[in-house]
Structure formats: C-alpha cells, structure tokens
Design a protein around this motif. Structure first.
Motif, short mmCIF file in Angstrom:
data_model
loop_
_atom_site.label_atom_id
_atom_site.label_comp_id
_atom_site.label_asym_id
_atom_site.label_seq_id
_atom_site.Cartn_x
_atom_site.Cartn_y
_atom_site.Cartn_z
N VAL A 116 0.83 -1.20 0.00
CA VAL A 116 0.00 0.00 0.00
C VAL A 116 0.87 1.25 0.00
O VAL A 116 0.61 2.21 -0.76
CB VAL A 116 -0.95 0.00 1.22
N SER A 135 -6.51 5.50 1.15
CA SER A 135 -5.89 4.35 1.81
C SER A 135 -6.17 4.35 3.29
O SER A 135 -6.40 3.31 3.90
CB SER A 135 -4.38 4.37 1.55
N SER A 178 -8.04 1.16 4.55
CA SER A 178 -7.20 0.30 5.38
C SER A 178 -6.56 1.14 6.47
O SER A 178 -6.80 2.34 6.59
CB SER A 178 -6.11 -0.38 4.54
N GLU A 179 -5.73 0.51 7.29
CA GLU A 179 -5.06 1.22 8.37
C GLU A 179 -3.66 1.68 7.99
O GLU A 179 -2.91 2.17 8.81
CB GLU A 179 -4.96 0.30 9.60
N THR A 180 -3.31 1.53 6.71
CA THR A 180 -1.98 1.87 6.24
C THR A 180 -2.01 3.18 5.45
O THR A 180 -2.85 3.35 4.57
CB THR A 180 -1.40 0.76 5.34
#
Length: 325
Positions: free
Chosen positions: A244, A316, A320-322
């Motif tokens: 990512v 992102s 997601s957590e990224t």
C-alpha cells in the motif's frame, strides 16, 4: 481454510513508558541531547535537500513571468497565469497528458506487481544459492546507465542488425523497424523499465518478507495449508502495508514518467504515443528557450502529482489502516 494475519501492538514495559513520557514532556531539546548522534547522521542528507531541493524552488516564480535570461528574474515581465493558459491551450496538451497517463498506467499494471512476484519467488526458493544468484542477476541492470540501456534497446530493435529482426528473418518473417512504430513504443518502454528496475524494487519486499513471523507459516502448515494458501493468507497480508505504501508513492508518479528514457528512445515519428509532459518541458525550455512556459508545465505536473498523493493517502487511510501520514 483461511488464515488471518493480525498485528498486535507490543505492550510497553514500565521503563519504556516512563522514558517516552519524559521525552514527550521535555520536548525536542531532551530528544536532541539523547540522540544527538542520530541527528548528526541526518544532517548531510538534510543539507543536500535544502540546497538542491528547496532552495531551487525559488525559481518557480519564472512560471509566472515572461522570463528573459539577460534581464533575470528581477527584471523579467510579470504575466501571471498566462504561461499556464498557454500550456493548457497548446495543441499538444491533450497528447502529452494522455501519453503520460498511458505510460504510467502500463507501469502500474505490469511493472508494479513484478517486484512483488519476484520477491515472493526468491523467498520461496529452497535452493539458497540459486536464490542469491537470481537476485543478483535481476539486481545488476539497475546499475547500468539509462543511456546504455536505451542504446541496447535501439541496437536490439535495429531494422538491419538488430537481434530481434535477425530472429524474425531466421523464422521467415518480415523485418520491422520498431522504433518508428508508434504502437510499439509503449510496450518497448514498459519492458525496458521492467527489466531494469524490477530487481532493485524487489529489495523492499524481500526485506518486508523477512519481517513476517515464521511461526505464522508453521501454524499454517500444521493446519494443512498448501504453499499457495500460505502465500495467500500469510505472505500477502504480511506484505500489504508495504504494498500500500509503495502504491501510494507510485500514484504520485502517475504524471511523472521517466522522461529521460522517453527522450532517448522517441523520434518525431513516435510523438503520437511517446511525447510526455517531461519531454515537452525539455523541448520548450532548452530547445525553444521558452523558460516561463516550460517552468509552468513542470509546476503543473508537480501540483497534479501532489494532489494524487494526498488523495490516494486519504483513500488508503479510510479503506485500510496503512497510510504515509
């Protein structure tokens, strides 16, 4: 059977908690005194960025001037946004933007997954010697000068003495001059960049693979997971934060292709599919001496890249957590 990779934050020990709280309270002065040697190592890179990345940004004012070399920045006439208007209304604007995006799309579709696949294959090889040899062979092309690489491509694609046409003649097929064929430029450029950069870019993913807990693979084997299942449910989730992050950086390069390679490969016959914003800036600034218009085009390219990075980072972070920040 599916295997989920969950990262748990390691609890802080009492001593670490006390130390971090003290640093947070006392501020940057205590941190500097504690880690002065690390800041000293940072200093050369910081000086380089200031001198060669931030100081030259003052020259961006040329984008808003009818810049004259003899009058300099102080004496050149101020034209506001006229250079940007000239760039956007130029007949080749649509062509250079389209070609830039198309080459970047080819790069994302074909070149971006290549180092990920190579890194997985290297780590899955049972023969360590063969794995090291493969990594070295794929890594070396990155250190070959881009001028030499483009020269090799031009030589291989030569209509008379090129290796590709020699093979075509031996097979009874018709010779083809690939470098003047607009339809052949993008595949040639993509293959060349993939060959040159895949091995180098794979290093990041190999390092990320080394950080995956081996106990996860052992647990997957105990549960009866095949090699493909281990890659799908352990390796890829472990690589996902790195993927990512690299993808967000790649999005930032969506309007910034390697114009040096394009400049060395393209010809007037292939402008239709090869001319990009970078080569337009080169021709306008250095060949036509229109520095204001060239600077405006380059600034336009950089601003679009900045917007794309910010947007992709926000998306992102939500999906997601990224994220980069």
């Amino acid at each position: 059977m599916k295997f989920a990779l969950r990262s748990k934050k390691r609890p802080r020990s009492p001593s670490e908690a006390i130390q971090q709280d003290a640093l947070r309270k006392n501020g940057i002065g205590v941190r500097f005194r504690k880690d002065w040697d690390l800041y000293l190592l940072l200093l050369p890179g910081l000086i380089w960025f200031i001198l060669f990345a931030y100081v030259p940004m003052g020259g961006l004012v040329i984008a808003f001037q009818d810049y004259n070399v003899w009058k300099g920045i102080a004496g050149s006439e101020w034209v506001g946004l006229q250079n940007f208007i000239d760039f956007v209304t130029d007949d080749v604007f649509v062509r250079v933007v389209k070609n830039t995006l198309m080459l970047s799309l080819y790069n994302i579709v074909f070149c971006f997954p290549a180092p990920i696949i190579l890194a997985i294959l290297l780590t899955e090889m049972r023969n360590r010697f063969l794995s090291r040899i493969t990594q070295t062979v794929t890594f070396i092309p990155y250190f070959i000068s881009l001028v030499v690489v483009c020269g090799m491509v031009l030589s291989f694609c030569s209509p008379s003495t090129g290796l590709i046409n020699i093979i075509l003649r031996s097979l009874g097929l018709e010779e083809h001059y690939f470098m003047v064929d607009p339809d052949a430029f993008r595949p040639i450029y993509t293959i060349m960049m993939m060959w040159r950069e895949t091995g180098f870019n794979a290093i990041v993913y190999v390092a990320a693979l080394m950080g995956i807990d081996r106990q996860l693979y052992e647990a997957a084997k105990v549960d009866g997971a095949s090699k493909w299942q281990q890659i799908r449910y352990v390796t890829l989730p472990g690589l996902m934060p790195t993927i990512v992050t690299m993808f967000i950086l790649q999005i930032g390069k969506l309007v910034k292709v390697s114009y040096e390679a394009v400049l060395l490969l393209y010809q007037p016959a292939t402008y239709e599919t090869a001319d990009v914003i970078g080569t337009y800036v080169y021709r306008t600034g250095l060949m036509e001496q229109n520095f204001g218009l060239a600077t405006a085009a380059g600034l336009f390219e950089s601003l679009i890249a900045l917007v794309l990075v910010v947007l992709s980072n926000k998306i992102s972070k939500k999906v997601s957590e990224t994220a980069l920040w």
